[in-house]
Design a protein around this motif. Structure first.
Motif, PDB file in Angstrom:
ATOM      1  N   ILE A   1     106.911  88.773   9.520  1.00 38.79           N
ATOM      2  CA  ILE A   1     107.559  89.019   8.219  1.00 38.79           C
ATOM      3  C   ILE A   1     108.546  87.902   7.903  1.00 38.79           C
ATOM      4  CG2 ILE A   1     109.144  90.553   6.973  1.00 38.79           C
ATOM      5  CD1 ILE A   1     107.802  92.879   8.538  1.00 38.79           C
ATOM      6  N   ILE A   2     109.352  87.526   8.932  1.00 38.80           N
ATOM      7  CA  ILE A   2     110.336  86.455   8.742  1.00 38.80           C
ATOM      8  C   ILE A   2     109.639  85.148   8.373  1.00 38.80           C
ATOM      9  CG2 ILE A   2     112.043  85.014   9.925  1.00 38.80           C
ATOM     10  CD1 ILE A   2     112.799  87.559  11.533  1.00 38.80           C
TER      11      ILE A   2
ATOM     12  N   ALA B   1     106.710  84.833   6.992  1.00 33.84           N
ATOM     13  CA  ALA B   1     106.174  84.968   5.632  1.00 33.84           C
ATOM     14  C   ALA B   1     107.270  84.736   4.588  1.00 33.84           C
ATOM     15  CB  ALA B   1     105.552  86.339   5.453  1.00 33.84           C
ATOM     16  N   VAL B   2     108.462  85.308   4.836  1.00 30.20           N
ATOM     17  CA  VAL B   2     109.597  85.132   3.907  1.00 30.20           C
ATOM     18  C   VAL B   2     110.007  83.665   3.846  1.00 30.20           C
ATOM     19  CG1 VAL B   2     112.032  85.680   3.526  1.00 30.20           C
ATOM     20  CG2 VAL B   2     110.440  87.488   4.180  1.00 30.20           C
ATOM     21  N   LEU B   3     110.037  83.038   5.046  1.00 30.92           N
ATOM     22  CA  LEU B   3     110.409  81.624   5.099  1.00 30.92           C
ATOM     23  C   LEU B   3     109.402  80.752   4.343  1.00 30.92           C
ATOM     24  CD1 LEU B   3     111.635  81.294   8.794  1.00 30.92           C
ATOM     25  CD2 LEU B   3     113.037  81.096   6.724  1.00 30.92           C
TER      26      LEU B   3
ATOM     27  N   THR C   1     107.956  91.763  13.113  1.00 29.26           N
ATOM     28  CA  THR C   1     109.187  91.281  12.475  1.00 29.26           C
ATOM     29  C   THR C   1     109.153  89.769  12.314  1.00 29.26           C
ATOM     30  OG1 THR C   1     110.403  93.111  13.499  1.00 29.26           O
ATOM     31  CG2 THR C   1     111.702  91.279  12.627  1.00 29.26           C
ATOM     32  N   THR C   2     108.682  89.097  13.384  1.00 32.88           N
ATOM     33  CA  THR C   2     108.592  87.629  13.344  1.00 32.88           C
ATOM     34  C   THR C   2     107.643  87.177  12.244  1.00 32.88           C
ATOM     35  OG1 THR C   2     108.986  87.547  15.730  1.00 32.88           O
ATOM     36  CG2 THR C   2     108.058  85.578  14.710  1.00 32.88           C
TER      37      THR C   2
ATOM     38  N   ILE D   1     107.569  81.736   1.828  1.00 32.67           N
ATOM     39  CA  ILE D   1     107.781  81.966   0.390  1.00 32.67           C
ATOM     40  C   ILE D   1     109.000  81.187  -0.100  1.00 32.67           C
ATOM     41  CG2 ILE D   1     108.403  83.716  -1.320  1.00 32.67           C
ATOM     42  CD1 ILE D   1     106.783  85.715   0.423  1.00 32.67           C
ATOM     43  N   ILE D   2     110.084  81.253   0.697  1.00 30.46           N
ATOM     44  CA  ILE D   2     111.309  80.535   0.322  1.00 30.46           C
ATOM     45  C   ILE D   2     111.056  79.028   0.273  1.00 30.46           C
ATOM     46  CG2 ILE D   2     113.642  79.937   1.095  1.00 30.46           C
ATOM     47  CD1 ILE D   2     113.836  82.807   2.234  1.00 30.46           C
ATOM     48  N   THR D   3     110.324  78.542   1.304  1.00 35.68           N
ATOM     49  CA  THR D   3     110.007  77.113   1.359  1.00 35.68           C
ATOM     50  C   THR D   3     109.171  76.695   0.158  1.00 35.68           C
ATOM     51  OG1 THR D   3     110.040  77.201   3.777  1.00 35.68           O
ATOM     52  CG2 THR D   3     108.969  75.293   2.771  1.00 35.68           C
TER      53      THR D   3
END
Length: 497
Positions: free
Chosen positions: A345-346, A348-350, A342-343, A352-354
């Motif tokens: 994934i988070i 990775a999402v961060l 989960t960490t 991408i967002i960054t």
């Protein structure tokens, strides 16, 4: 005609290549057999030299058989020297050649058995059980077992009996000794003298612990008859066993004679763990006779050799234990793995967002400046976090060193300070058994911190047998099965959420 000459050269090269490959394989096969003979003769220095030669010969051609056997024999050599970390490292290297090991189950089982033997002498019984089971499972896949396979099986049962001897389970010890004996009786070859001699040693130890002197003496002498003029750790331990037997009977002259014979067998070979114990037994014998000067001489030898061995074993045990705990955590903490995924994934999402934010910010100067400010803020936060983490690690290390010192000094405030550093320890232990006494909780704290039976005995000024009994009764109180290693289990239980 020119083409024909070219083909002739090509055929010649192929022929020579095959010839040299066959020659190399033949040399490797011959050397593997020679080292096996050297190993049975107990000539450890020759085995070291020959094993290194085998690796050197096998490396250029990447011959998996030679590389696996070379590493295995080096692991056997270091096992005899009680250098367990080195032995485990080489044994694991020998296991890497999986494609060859698929064709040589006998060798594969022997590697697992050797690994188990290392863990056994480091008192890591759970790991030892696991690898002995693996060795037996590998041999189960063989339809036609060779004499070597039967010898490996007998060795596994012998060592399992030794584990049960250490945890004070005489009935289980005797059960595995009989399984070993049943296999050995089927083998009628001179090469089995090691297994036969070690089997008799096991029975001798069993009957000595049961205070059946006549039976113990019979098996010890029978063990010696299998070895004759050969050198082997089991032979030395059989001599020590007879010395212990006659010491118990107060026949000091006979006891000294067998201890002296055991000492003579160390002239060319080095089994430091056995030598240390022998010095201790001779010192105790001299004390019983009132020979103070000699007693001090052997006691000093014992303390010197034992300290060197203990220091090395402590480091090796901690290293191996840490590796084992990593593996145990991976296997038995599925929730931790879920959180880790989960960490990730988070993160990775961060990321991408960054990346997306940075892309948008690049479109305008103002946004670009804002991005720089954010980056600087993140760097500053990272620096603060790293400083806090470093400070926290330093505090933990200092607290741990303080607790270790209090434990070694047998300081009355040891357990109080231990509770402050590990606040959830007592509550979790009392969940297992509400009737645990403060002394039992203190003993559990020693185990949790990684102290061995001998170390606990030394620091608390108690006999080793007393600590072994404490360990046995404590396991019963928390209802822990004998095949589980107490220290690994306790750490996993306390540290789990």
């Amino acid at each position: 005609m020119g083409y024909l000459h070219s083909y002739k050269y090509l055929f010649a090269l192929i022929f020579l290549s095959n010839f040299f490959h066959a020659q190399n394989q033949s040399d490797i096969d011959f050397l593997v057999k020679q080292i096996s003979i050297i190993q049975r003769s107990g000539k450890s220095d020759q085995m070291l030299e020959a094993s290194q030669k085998l690796l050197k010969l096998s490396t250029p051609s990447k011959n998996e058989k030679g590389l696996s056997y070379g590493n295995f024999y080096l692991a056997s050599y270091y096992y005899d020297q009680a250098k367990f970390k080195e032995s485990i490292d080489y044994a694991k290297k020998a296991q890497k050649y999986s494609s060859y090991l698929e064709t040589d189950k006998t060798h594969s089982a022997n590697i697992s058995s050797l690994l188990a033997g290392n863990y056994l002498l480091l008192e890591l019984y759970t790991l030892s059980f696991k690898n002995y089971r693996e060795a037996l499972e590998i041999l189960k896949t063989k339809t036609n077992k060779t004499t070597t396979d039967l010898l490996t099986e007998s060795t596994v049962y012998s060592h399992l009996s030794y584990i049960y001897e250490n945890i004070d389970k005489p009935d289980s010890m005797h059960y595995f000794l009989k399984k070993e004996d049943a296999i050995i009786k089927k083998i009628n070859v001179q090469d089995a003298y090691i297994q036969k001699g070690c089997s008799c040693l096991g029975f001798g130890n069993y009957y000595l612990n049961q205070q059946k002197a006549d039976s113990a003496q019979y098996y010890y002498k029978k063990s010696l008859s299998h070895f004759n003029d050969k050198i082997h750790p089991c032979k030395i331990e059989a001599l020590i066993g007879l010395g212990n037997l006659f010491t118990a009977q107060k026949d000091y002259s006979k006891a000294q004679r067998f201890y002296d014979l055991a000492l003579e067998n160390f002239d060319q070979h080095n089994f430091p763990d056995i030598l240390s114990e022998l010095y201790k037994k001779i010192a105790e014998l001299k004390i019983s006779q009132g020979i103070v000067t000699d007693a001090k001489y052997y006691q000093d030898l014992y303390l010197k050799t034992n300290k060197i061995l203990d220091d090395r074993m402590k480091k090796e045990r901690d290293f191996v234990l840490n590796e084992a705990m990593k593996e145990e955590k991976i296997k038995h903490t599925l929730e931790a793995e879920k959180m880790q995924r989960t960490t990730l994934i988070i993160i990775a999402v961060l990321i991408i967002i960054t990346a997306f934010i940075i892309y948008l910010l690049k479109k305008s100067k103002s946004k670009n400046l804002k991005s720089i400010e954010i980056a600087q803020k993140l760097l500053k936060e990272k620096e603060i976090t790293e400083q806090e983490t470093h400070k926290l690690k330093q505090q933990i290390n200092e607290a741990f060193e303080e607790i270790i010192k209090l434990a070694k000094d047998n300081n009355p405030s040891f357990y109080t300070r231990f509770q402050e550093v590990y606040p959830k320890f007592q509550s979790k232990m009392l969940k297992l058994n509400e009737s645990l006494k403060p002394s039992e909780l203190t003993f559990a704290a020693y185990i949790y911190l990684g102290f061995t039976t001998k170390e606990i005995a030394d620091y608390t000024f108690k006999a080793i047998k007393t600590i072994e009994n404490n360990r046995y009764h404590f396991r019963k109180k928390i209802n822990l099965s004998p095949e589980k290693d107490l220290q690994i289990w306790l750490r996993n239980y306390i540290d789990s959420e």
